[in-house]
Write an enzyme that holds these catalytic residues in place. Structure first.
Site, PDB file in Angstrom:
ATOM      1  N   THR A  44       0.835  -1.207   0.000  1.00 43.99           N
ATOM      2  CA  THR A  44       0.000   0.000   0.000  1.00 43.99           C
ATOM      3  C   THR A  44       0.870   1.259   0.000  1.00 43.99           C
ATOM      4  O   THR A  44       0.562   2.234  -0.688  1.00 43.99           O
ATOM      5  CB  THR A  44      -0.913  -0.003   1.250  1.00 43.99           C
ATOM      6  OG1 THR A  44      -1.658  -1.210   1.246  1.00 43.99           O
ATOM      7  CG2 THR A  44      -1.849   1.172   1.264  1.00 43.99           C
ATOM      8  N   HIS A  47       1.965   1.898  -3.440  1.00 47.99           N
ATOM      9  CA  HIS A  47       0.922   2.516  -4.270  1.00 47.99           C
ATOM     10  C   HIS A  47       0.841   4.015  -4.000  1.00 47.99           C
ATOM     11  O   HIS A  47       0.639   4.814  -4.913  1.00 47.99           O
ATOM     12  CB  HIS A  47      -0.445   1.870  -3.995  1.00 47.99           C
ATOM     13  CG  HIS A  47      -0.534   0.441  -4.418  1.00 47.99           C
ATOM     14  ND1 HIS A  47       0.104  -0.036  -5.533  1.00 47.99           N
ATOM     15  CD2 HIS A  47      -1.164  -0.617  -3.869  1.00 47.99           C
ATOM     16  CE1 HIS A  47      -0.141  -1.333  -5.662  1.00 47.99           C
ATOM     17  NE2 HIS A  47      -0.903  -1.708  -4.643  1.00 47.99           N
TER      18      HIS A  47
END
Ligand code: NAD
Ligand code: ZN
Length: 350
Positions: A44, A47
């Protein structure tokens, strides 16, 4: 504290992040301030670093990144009676509401109002960080910080691997990224055999072997279904654990699992997936689990005990360790290139 600290911050709505100097924050009501002893990079965070579509819709810069952590409580905010200065903690990243239908059924992992620590709030890629006291998890003092910070992603792996019986069961794991590697460690510690891992990256197949995979297969060169059938005498595997998010891997796994077997799905697919439900799921009478987050707090107890048992082979998974944040860009780029297992920072150089 009135001091300054370094933090990896998403400063702009664009690719990358910056190492900045900011004030050490003050814990508000229900919060504690921790000295970050170790913190690890999650997909995450990558990202957010890359600023993909999801990050653009969710993150509001400027914000300190990171959420996997091990740290020591150095200041306690008003109204906190569950923690004290000196406690050694990690953090559950799902901040749940406690009021919705799911929460009222003790299904906190699917709270419909979940906020994510380090995604919807400032995070832990810093010398010090604020943690909501009710999201803190106390660690035994002798747990190394580099293991303690892995507990949050280990929780995903534990919920996937242990969603059904695993000891002595033949198992296919698709995807040996950081989470799949943790899954292999949990499956081996739990007595799965044989553990067959399908992963296209040479680097990660080697890591999978080091962690304890009994067989590895490159799905771009060999058909994993044929490999599974030859290893299992045509029976297929009892357990299929999906950690790649690749639609092709899902299909191969459903073909490779034995009728009546168990399927646990953690990988997130980039788009809708088409599957032959009749032949691959219904007529095979498969037991299928969607896995999200971690059970609060059952999974944390399991993770902590597994680490303390000494049976989890985590060392090969931690491929990169950094003292300080100076080389954070190198760390992110290596991870983007798939050349890492887990990357751990020890923010304080001393
Ligand atoms: P990652 O992208 O680093 O790892 C995925 C791995 O799958 C890579 O090593 C890649 O080479 C491999 N792969 C690609 N195509 C494949 C194929 N056809 N067959 C087998 N392997 C293939 O991701 P990660 O950080 O390890 O996370 C794994 C997955 O879990 C991701 O999809 C992530 O989004 C998801 N995830 C889900 C949750 C949840 O709560 N459900 C939480 C965190 C992450
Ligand atoms: Zn809720």
């Amino acid at each position: 504290m009135g001091e300054k600290m370094q933090a990896i911050m998403k400063t702009k709505p664009a690719y990358g992040a910056e190492l900045v100097e900011v004030d050490v924050p003050k814990p508000g009501p229900g919060e504690v301030l921790i000295k970050v002893l170790a913190t690890s990079i999650c997909g995450t965070d990558l990202h957010i670093y890359e600023w993909n579509e999801w990050a653009q819709s969710r993150i509001k810069p400027p914000q300190i990144m990171g959420h996997e952590v091990a740290g020591e409580v150095v200041e306690v905010g008003p109204g906190v009676d569950t923690l004290e200065v000196g406690d050694y903690i990690s953090a559950e990243t799902h901040i749940v509401c406690g009021k919705c239908y799911a929460c009222k059924h003790n299904r906190y992992h699917v709270c419909q109002n979940t906020k994510i620590f380090g995604v919807d709030t400032d995070g832990v890629f810093a010398h010090y960080a604020i943690v909501p006291a009710r999201n803190a998890w106390k660690n035994p003092k002798n747990m190394p910080p580099e293991y303690a910070t892995l507990q949050e992603p280990l929780g995903n792996a534990v919920d996937t691997v242990l969603a059904g019986p695993i000891a002595g069961r033949s198992t296919l794991i698709t995807g040996a990224g950081p989470l799949g590697l943790l899954g292999i460690a949990v499956a081996k510690a739990s007595g799965a055999y044989p553990v067959i891992v399908s992963e296209p990256s040479d680097f990660r197949r080697k890591l999978a072997k080091k962690v304890g995979a009994d067989y590895v297969v490159n799905p771009f060169e060999e058909d994993p279904v044929e490999v599974v059938m030859s290893i299992t005498d045509g029976a297929g595997v009892e357990v299929f654990l999906e950690f790649s998010g690749a639609p092709k891997a899902l299909e191969q796994g459903l073909r490779a699992v034995t009728p009546g077997g168990r399927v646990s799905l953690l990988g997130l697919f980039p788009r809708e997936v088409t599957i032959d439900f009749n032949n691959l799921i219904i007529f095979k009478a498969l037991e299928i689990h969607g896995i999200t987050g971690r059970h609060l707090w059952e999974t944390w107890y399991t993770v902590s005990s597994l680490i303390q048992s000494g049976k989890l082979n985590l060392d090969p998974i931690i491929t990169h360790k950094y003292r300080g944040f100076d080389k954070f860009e190198e760390a992110f780029e290596l991870m983007r290139a798939g050349k890492t297992g887990k990357v751990v920072f020890f923010p304080h150089k001393g």
